[in-house]
Design a protein around this motif. Sequence first.
Motif, PDB file in Angstrom:
ATOM      1  N   ASN A   1       0.803  -1.212   0.000  1.00 56.78           N
ATOM      2  CA  ASN A   1       0.000   0.000   0.000  1.00 56.78           C
ATOM      3  C   ASN A   1       0.841   1.269   0.000  1.00 56.78           C
ATOM      4  OD1 ASN A   1      -2.342  -1.589   0.137  1.00 56.78           O
ATOM      5  ND2 ASN A   1      -2.183  -1.716   2.360  1.00 56.78           N
ATOM      6  N   PHE A   2       2.051   1.219  -0.544  1.00 54.11           N
ATOM      7  CA  PHE A   2       2.899   2.388  -0.719  1.00 54.11           C
ATOM      8  C   PHE A   2       3.310   3.043   0.606  1.00 54.11           C
ATOM      9  CE2 PHE A   2       2.479   2.638  -5.293  1.00 54.11           C
ATOM     10  CZ  PHE A   2       1.265   2.030  -5.531  1.00 54.11           C
ATOM     11  N   ILE A   3       3.293   2.304   1.699  1.00 54.95           N
ATOM     12  CA  ILE A   3       3.650   2.884   2.991  1.00 54.95           C
ATOM     13  C   ILE A   3       4.709   2.023   3.673  1.00 54.95           C
ATOM     14  CG2 ILE A   3       2.818   3.374   5.329  1.00 54.95           C
ATOM     15  CD1 ILE A   3       0.203   4.260   4.172  1.00 54.95           C
ATOM     16  N   ASP A   4       5.754   2.682   4.162  1.00 59.52           N
ATOM     17  CA  ASP A   4       6.785   2.044   4.964  1.00 59.52           C
ATOM     18  C   ASP A   4       6.500   2.428   6.410  1.00 59.52           C
ATOM     19  OD1 ASP A   4       9.042   0.823   5.896  1.00 59.52           O
ATOM     20  OD2 ASP A   4      10.453   2.266   5.052  1.00 59.52           O
ATOM     21  N   GLU A   5       6.413   1.455   7.305  1.00 64.85           N
ATOM     22  CA  GLU A   5       6.111   1.776   8.696  1.00 64.85           C
ATOM     23  C   GLU A   5       6.836   0.821   9.630  1.00 64.85           C
ATOM     24  OE1 GLU A   5       1.859  -0.567   9.201  1.00 64.85           O
ATOM     25  OE2 GLU A   5       1.850   1.540   8.609  1.00 64.85           O
TER      26      GLU A   5
ATOM     27  N   THR B   1       8.136  11.868   7.025  1.00 68.91           N
ATOM     28  CA  THR B   1       7.812  10.841   8.015  1.00 68.91           C
ATOM     29  C   THR B   1       6.769  11.379   8.999  1.00 68.91           C
ATOM     30  OG1 THR B   1      10.013   9.851   7.859  1.00 68.91           O
ATOM     31  CG2 THR B   1       8.728   9.354   9.832  1.00 68.91           C
TER      32      THR B   1
ATOM     33  N   ASP C   1       4.267  15.632  12.145  1.00 67.54           N
ATOM     34  CA  ASP C   1       4.439  15.348  10.719  1.00 67.54           C
ATOM     35  C   ASP C   1       5.686  16.097  10.270  1.00 67.54           C
ATOM     36  OD1 ASP C   1       4.365  15.247   7.939  1.00 67.54           O
ATOM     37  OD2 ASP C   1       2.195  15.469   7.826  1.00 67.54           O
TER      38      ASP C   1
ATOM     39  N   THR D   1       6.945  16.682   7.445  1.00 67.80           N
ATOM     40  CA  THR D   1       6.946  17.131   6.048  1.00 67.80           C
ATOM     41  C   THR D   1       7.548  18.525   5.918  1.00 67.80           C
ATOM     42  OG1 THR D   1       4.988  15.805   5.539  1.00 67.80           O
ATOM     43  CG2 THR D   1       5.505  17.616   4.040  1.00 67.80           C
TER      44      THR D   1
ATOM     45  N   GLU E   1       5.919   6.332  10.147  1.00 65.08           N
ATOM     46  CA  GLU E   1       5.179   6.009   8.923  1.00 65.08           C
ATOM     47  C   GLU E   1       5.644   6.915   7.792  1.00 65.08           C
ATOM     48  OE1 GLU E   1       0.718   6.995   8.008  1.00 65.08           O
ATOM     49  OE2 GLU E   1       0.781   5.171   9.218  1.00 65.08           O
TER      50      GLU E   1
ATOM     51  N   LYS F   1       5.198   7.529   3.489  1.00 65.21           N
ATOM     52  CA  LYS F   1       4.658   7.201   2.167  1.00 65.21           C
ATOM     53  C   LYS F   1       5.820   7.071   1.194  1.00 65.21           C
ATOM     54  CE  LYS F   1       0.163   9.406   2.789  1.00 65.21           C
ATOM     55  NZ  LYS F   1      -0.793  10.427   2.293  1.00 65.21           N
TER      56      LYS F   1
END
Length: 231
Positions: free
Chosen positions: A8-12, A100, A112, A114, A159, A161
Amino acid sequence: MRGDEVMNFIDEVNIVIASGNGGKGSVSFRRESMTPRGGPDGGDGGKGGDVVIRVSKNINSLVDYRRNKKYSARNGEDGSSANCTGHDGEDLVLDVPMGTVIRDSGGQILVDMTDIETHILLKGGRGGKGNWFFKTSVNQAPEYAQPGEGGVELEVKLELKLIADVGIIGLPNAGKSTLISRISAAKPKIADYPFTTLAPNFGVVKVVDYKSFIVADIPGLVKGAHEGVVS
C-alpha cells in the motif's frame, strides 16, 4: 543488501523511545575548620537527554529502524560536592526521511516531519536540586536533596509514504518478484505456477551506510482487467 516489503505504498515500523532521567541532587558539606558543619555544598543533578526527531536528506526509508526496536536518551549525571552540577544527558537524535509521520500507539499523529526539520518529541527529566539550594537563614545545614525527575517512555509508529526510485516492469511470470526478493529483503508471493502480482511489492536495497534506493515490482495486467477482472 537488505530491505523491507511494504504494501500500500507505505513504509512503517513500531519502536519504543525513552528520554533520559534527571540526575539526583547531592547532599554534601564543606570540610572546613571554623565553618559550622562545613556548610552545604551539594550540587544539582544534570538534566536527562531529550528525544529529537530530525529530517535527513541522506535516507529515504525506515529500513534501519527494523534492526533495533528500543532507543533511549542518556540519563543526567548526579550532582556532587563543591556545588558541582552533574552533566546533562546526551540527547537521542533519530534521523528520518522527509515526510515521516510519527503516531502514538492509538494512531494519533504526534508530529508530521513534512515541513519540519527538527522536533523535540520527548523532554528529558529535570535534575534534582542539591542541598545547597535548600539552605536558609533558619536551616543552615539541610540534609536532603531532590531526586531527579524521571524520563518518559513511549511506543510510537514511524510512517512514511513511499515513492519508488526504480520500477521493475515486464510480462507476467517474467521473474520480477523473484528479482526484488533477491536484491532486497522483500518477500513477495512467488510460486511455481502462473499468476500475476496484483499489488505492488516494495523493497529497500541497501548499498552502503546511509545509501539505499527503493525498488517496486509493478503489478502486471491480467486478461480482462479493463472489464474489472482482478485475477
